[in-house]
Design a protein around this motif. Structure first.
Motif, PDB file in Angstrom:
ATOM      1  N   LEU B 339       0.838  -1.151  -0.003  1.00  0.00           N
ATOM      2  CA  LEU B 339       0.214   0.073  -0.049  1.00  0.00           C
ATOM      3  C   LEU B 339       0.918   1.169  -0.089  1.00  0.00           C
ATOM      4  N   ILE B 340       2.243   1.294   0.228  1.00  0.00           N
ATOM      5  CA  ILE B 340       3.096   2.247   0.153  1.00  0.00           C
ATOM      6  C   ILE B 340       3.428   2.773  -1.057  1.00  0.00           C
ATOM      7  N   ASP B 341       3.242   4.145  -1.134  1.00  0.00           N
ATOM      8  CA  ASP B 341       3.683   5.014  -2.423  1.00  0.00           C
ATOM      9  C   ASP B 341       4.927   4.226  -3.016  1.00  0.00           C
ATOM     10  N   PRO B 342       4.857   3.793  -4.498  1.00  0.00           N
ATOM     11  CA  PRO B 342       5.978   2.985  -5.090  1.00  0.00           C
ATOM     12  C   PRO B 342       7.146   4.087  -4.865  1.00  0.00           C
ATOM     13  N   ALA B 343       6.921   5.234  -5.246  1.00  0.00           N
ATOM     14  CA  ALA B 343       8.337   6.242  -4.974  1.00  0.00           C
ATOM     15  C   ALA B 343       9.017   5.901  -3.608  1.00  0.00           C
ATOM     16  N   ILE B 344       8.368   5.675  -2.552  1.00  0.00           N
ATOM     17  CA  ILE B 344       8.996   5.509  -1.182  1.00  0.00           C
ATOM     18  C   ILE B 344       9.495   4.177  -1.207  1.00  0.00           C
ATOM     19  N   LEU B 345       8.555   3.141  -1.771  1.00  0.00           N
ATOM     20  CA  LEU B 345       9.149   1.765  -1.433  1.00  0.00           C
ATOM     21  C   LEU B 345      10.283   1.392  -2.309  1.00  0.00           C
ATOM     22  N   ASN B 346      10.661   2.098  -3.598  1.00  0.00           N
ATOM     23  CA  ASN B 346      11.717   1.975  -4.345  1.00  0.00           C
ATOM     24  C   ASN B 346      12.508   3.028  -4.278  1.00  0.00           C
ATOM     25  N   ASP B 347      12.534   3.569  -3.089  1.00  0.00           N
ATOM     26  CA  ASP B 347      13.515   4.636  -2.916  1.00  0.00           C
ATOM     27  C   ASP B 347      14.736   3.849  -1.864  1.00  0.00           C
TER      28      ASP B 347
END
Lengths: 305, 385
Positions: B339-347
């Motif tokens: 559910l996390i914003d992918p931008a944060i998950l993939n950071d």
């Protein structure tokens, strides 16, 4: 005022000691008991527990055992930081007190010379700032002194400076904060002293050929000695243990005993050493208080004879 | 005049009493909480006192929780593990939920500060990642007393343009030498160098840079860290743990040792402010401390049931994900990842790659006698004496 006390007396027929005992009860509850608790902790040893120190008094086979450890006091002697912190606190207190005196004496003198009708208004102006929280007033100084704060922006706009002057987090800021916060404690006792002076003494001095500065030095100043001592004590003693002002306005290198005490308590979580620091601070402060007391007693004696 | 004064006094009294009604200790309890329908039948009054790190929760988390459960939350913040521990060890802190870092939690467990979590009241506890749970169990045996809130790293924060301007395009922003070499850090004296005010994280970083064991308790080794810090001390503007976000965001700090999520928050704030400040974060190539912040309930908490309700609420995947989207920290909640914003998950600054993860090191549980050495060293560094 006398009518008021008369009224009170009617409702309080109890003997005098009932009134006298109030301040003693206050001292017992809020000074002596906390003092004894801190004294007890200063003889304990730090431990990972709640509360974080060992017992001083415990029971072995039904017998009480008192274990006093002096090592916390030895620890204070073994590390120069504590002595340095005490000395630098005393130094800051002395300088701040002299600054307060230099600013407060003329203020108190001027107020005492005002016509009686406007004196109270002038006194109100001295006390008025303390109607807002002390903390908020110190915060306000951060806004005034910071690099893009009031003073720097004002000077920059006038073109007097090219780059902001570093004032916040310096000893300068600490002195400003202390003098600002403690000035009323200097002005008020000086005022109560100066306002009682008999003007005829100055007239007599003038008649005898003294110039104004001479009559000030020879008449007013000696007569106001008690006020000066009271004001200096009221400022110097709390400043030695000051924590909030150096914490908020000083830099990380401003060393004062109040901050060391905080570090012992909150960072080292070593209550026994923190208590020992507090006890040592008290011992250091008692010396000037005793001197003050002696001076006052001598003053009283002088008046009686 | 008299009338006016008494009116003023009345107004003051009014303000005081209002303040009392809303928030017991002047904190950010949501004033708009309606008397919502009761969620669970509990004998406890519907109040809860939470003490969490500053800038560490989404703006709406507390309000949503209050709306859903009808529990009125008093939410206070702190910025130092040391100060939190002092409060907890005193006893009767008045808080029902606190969030110490794992290595401090370990000591507090030893002192008997916490109550074991009642897992039967925490159905969402199962959402936690077993791998991270195993790591945490090294300090909290059997994961008895705590649930992971967030985790992160302590690394290098920098003002992108200022660093480029002073050290060129190839500035070593991912190398601790930019901080611990006097000739490099001195380039930033005039534009602000901030350091977290905590010896327990900074001293290990210095030791790591010097090629020593980061968690060394040997006084002679710790002294090396002190000597190095004294070399760069003239260039450090401020030691502070919670002012750094603002300082980075408005350009008052060019270089800082700071927590990953805080720096990313600073970068976001700077972007929103639109004054052209760009903030970067790098995990140093020498490695960085990794830490875990843990939800726990003090033994003397007045509202343990509400505390469990709160922890279970936080562990709900959508709630954790919402907080993460706001604070940009990693969490041990495996279910939240979807559910996390992918931008944060993939950071990679938030969730480091496996190669980078291998360079991270845990902090040790510090025994009290070493604690004193650490703090004394820290005073020496801060006061330069």
């Amino acid at each position: 005022m006398s009518a008021l006390t008369g009224g009170w007396r009617r409702f309080l027929p109890a003997p005098r000691w009932a009134l006298i005992s109030v301040p003693y009860f206050w001292l017992l509850l809020f000074f002596l008991i906390p003092f004894l608790i801190a004294l007890k902790i200063s003889f304990a040893k730090a431990a990972i527990a709640m509360p974080p120190f060992t017992d001083v008094l415990y029971w072995v086979d039904g017998f009480p055992v008192l274990k006093l450890r002096g090592e916390n006091y030895l620890f204070l002697l073994g590390d120069s930081i504590y002595l340095n912190a005490y000395l630098s606190s005393l130094w800051i207190a002395v300088v701040a007190t002299l600054l307060c005196l230099a600013i407060g004496y003329p203020m108190a003198y001027a107020i005492s010379r005002l016509p009686a009708s406007s004196r109270n208004f002038a006194l109100l102006l001295v006390i008025l700032p303390s109607w807002t929280s002390f903390l908020i007033r110190i915060y306000a100084w951060i806004g005034i002194l910071k690099p893009n704060g009031l003073v720097n922006n004002f000077l920059l706009n006038l073109g007097l400076i090219d780059a902001p002057i570093k004032m916040l987090h310096t000893p300068f800021a600490v002195y400003i904060g202390i003098v600002y916060a403690y000035l009323p404690f200097m002005v008020l006792p000086l005022y109560t002293n100066l306002v009682k002076h008999d003007h005829r003494l100055l007239e007599a001095a003038a008649d005898l050929g003294a110039k104004p500065w001479q009559s000030f030095l020879k008449v007013t100043l000696p007569l106001s000695k008690a006020g000066i001592i009271a004001g200096c004590m009221l400022v110097a003693i709390p400043v030695v243990g000051e924590f909030v002002i150096p914490e908020m306005l000083g830099g990380p290198d401003t060393l004062m005993i109040g901050r060391v005490l905080w570090q012992e308590f909150f960072n080292n979580r070593d209550w026994p050493v923190a208590s020992a620091v507090a006890m040592a601070m008290l011992a250091i402060l008692i010396v000037p208080i005793v001197i003050f007391h002696r001076a006052q007693a001598r003053e009283m004696e002088g008046k009686l004879t | 005049m008299k009338l006016r004064l008494s009116l003023l006094a009345l107004a003051c009294a009014g303000i005081l009493s209002c303040g009392k009604d809303e928030a017991p200790s002047g904190s950010t309890s949501a004033a708009d909480s309606k008397p919502a329908e009761p969620a669970k039948p509990a004998e406890e009054p519907k109040v809860l006192n939470v003490l969490n790190w500053s800038d560490y929760i989404a703006e709406d988390t507390i309000a949503n929780f209050e709306k859903e459960t009808g529990i009125d939350v008093t939410y206070d913040v702190f910025d130092s593990n040391e100060v939190l521990e002092a409060k907890l060890m005193t006893g009767n802190s008045g808080y029902d939920v606190v969030v110490p870092s794992l290595t401090f939690l370990a000591r507090q467990i030893q002192a008997g500060v916490f109550m074991p979590l009642d897992k039967s009241k925490l159905p969402n506890y199962a959402n936690l990642d077993p791998q991270i749970q195993a790591l945490i169990a090294q300090n909290d045996k059997g994961n008895t007393y705590s649930a992971n809130y967030m985790w992160g790293t302590t690394g290098i924060a920098y003002n992108v343009d200022k660093v480029k301007e002073r050290l060129g395009e190839a500035a070593p922003v991912d190398d601790l030498k930019i901080f611990f070499e006097p000739d490099l850090v001195s380039k930033f004296t005039d534009c602000g160098v901030y350091v977290l005010d905590t010896p327990s994280e900074i001293l290990p970083m210095v030791l790591d840079y010097l090629g020593e064991e980061p968690n060394s308790f040997d006084p002679a080794v710790i002294q090396k860290a002190v000597d190095r810090m004294l070399l760069i001390r003239p260039h450090i503007t401020q030691f502070h743990s919670s002012q750094v976000i603002d300082a980075l965001a408005n350009g008052d700090a060019c270089l800082a040792l700071a927590w990953s999520g805080d720096v990313i928050q600073a970068a976001n704030r700077a972007k929103e402010a639109g004054k052209g400040v760009q903030v970067g974060y790098a995990i140093p190539k020498q490695g960085a401390p990794v830490w875990f912040d843990m939800l726990a309930i003090p033994k003397d908490a007045a509202h343990p049931n509400n505390a469990h309700v709160f922890i279970d609420y936080i562990l709900r995947p959508d709630v954790t994900a919402n907080i993460q989207n706001y604070v940009s920290y990693a969490s041990g909640n495996a279910k939240a990842k979807e559910l996390i914003d992918p931008a944060i998950l993939n950071d990679p600054r938030v969730y480091p790659s496996p190669e980078v993860q291998a360079t991270l090191y845990n902090l040790a549980v510090i025994p009290p006698e070493v604690d004193r050495i650490f703090n004394r060293a820290w005073t020496t560094i801060k006061t330069s004496q």
